[in-house]
Design an enzyme around this catalytic site. Sequence first.
Site, mmCIF file in Angstrom:
data_model
loop_
_atom_site.group_PDB
_atom_site.id
_atom_site.type_symbol
_atom_site.label_atom_id
_atom_site.label_comp_id
_atom_site.label_asym_id
_atom_site.label_seq_id
_atom_site.Cartn_x
_atom_site.Cartn_y
_atom_site.Cartn_z
ATOM 1 N N ASP A 69 65.608 18.352 113.285
ATOM 2 C CA ASP A 69 67.001 18.579 112.934
ATOM 3 C C ASP A 69 67.853 18.800 114.174
ATOM 4 O OD1 ASP A 69 65.719 20.996 113.420
ATOM 5 O OD2 ASP A 69 65.955 21.756 111.397
ATOM 6 N N ASN A 134 64.602 31.375 103.833
ATOM 7 C CA ASN A 134 64.872 30.960 102.449
ATOM 8 C C ASN A 134 63.966 29.803 102.032
ATOM 9 O OD1 ASN A 134 65.909 28.825 103.862
ATOM 10 N ND2 ASN A 134 68.021 29.056 103.165
ATOM 11 N N HIS A 136 63.489 27.022 103.786
ATOM 12 C CA HIS A 136 63.882 25.684 104.227
ATOM 13 C C HIS A 136 62.880 25.104 105.216
ATOM 14 C CE1 HIS A 136 66.785 27.371 107.532
ATOM 15 N NE2 HIS A 136 65.652 27.045 108.107
ATOM 16 N N GLU A 141 67.720 22.641 102.805
ATOM 17 C CA GLU A 141 68.006 23.930 102.185
ATOM 18 C C GLU A 141 67.582 23.937 100.716
ATOM 19 O OE1 GLU A 141 68.756 26.245 104.134
ATOM 20 O OE2 GLU A 141 70.672 26.035 105.182
#
Length: 253
Positions: A69, A134, A136, A141
Site C-alpha cells: 500500500d 481493526n 485490516h 479496511e
Amino acid sequence: MTMQIIVLPSGRSAALATAQFLARLLRAQRASVLGLPTGRTMIPVYQALVSLHGRGRVDFAKATTFNLDEFVGGGSAEEGSYRAFMRRYLFDAVNVSRRRTHFPGEQDSRSGTYDDMISAAGGLDLCLVGIGMNGHLGFNEPGSTLTPGTHRVRLMPATRRANAYLFDGRIRDVPRVAHSMGIATILGARTIVLLATGAAKASIVRRAVAGPVTTRVPASLIQTHPNALVVLDRAAARELGRHSARDGGLKRR
Ligand code: GLP
C-alpha cells in the site's frame, strides 16, 4: 485449511524467524517476487534482513518487490510515505534494484495496472503482511464488502491515527486516501506470512485466525489460503489458548 501458526517467545524472535523465512526463500530462489508491508511490526524484520544481508546471508540483487500500500498525496506525504519507510528500513541498506521496487499508485499507464505488473513479474511468491488493529490487511479496511484488485481506499480514522507515527504524530497530516493491493491480489500470493506481535494485537489475532471468515475482519480471509503461515509472539497469541509457544526456525513448505 492448512494455515500454520507458530508462536515464538518474544517479538524479537518472531521478527527474526520471519526474516529468516524470507532469507531462506531468497536463497532458494534469488529472483523471488515479494509483497512487502510497512508498519512498526515490520521494522525488526527489516533490521534483521539488513543484518543478514551484511553477513552475506541474503541477496536481493534479483528480487522484485511490490509494496502492499501507499498513501495518495497529502502535505508531507513524501516524508511519511511508505516508500520513504521502505528506503529507510530496508531498500537503502540492501542491494535491491530500485527499479524492481514497486508501490501502488506509482505505475505509469504503459505498465498497466499494479495487478498487471504483479502478474507480468510472475505473481507474488510470498506476501508478508501485518495486521491492523481493526483487522485490516494492507489498507483493506473492514466493511460489508472487500475489493479484489488493487484500488484506492478512504482510510478509517483509526487507521490514520495508527499511521500518525510516520508524520511526527500529527494525525491531520496523514493522508485520507491511499492505494492498497486488493484482497485477491494478496491471496494470490503462493505463500502468505502474517506477522503480529504484542498484547495489543491479541484480540484481533484471535478474530483473524480463530474467528469466522468475514469481510468485517479482512485478515480472516487468510484462513482460506492454502499456504499461510502466521507468526506470533506469546503476547499476540495469548487469546489462542490451544496454541502453545514453540521455539525454533520456520520450515519452508
Ligand atoms: C498500516 C499498514 C498495514 C499494517 C498496519 C499495522 O496501516 N497499511 O499494512 O499491517 O499498519 O501496523 P503496525 O505494525 O504498526 O501495527
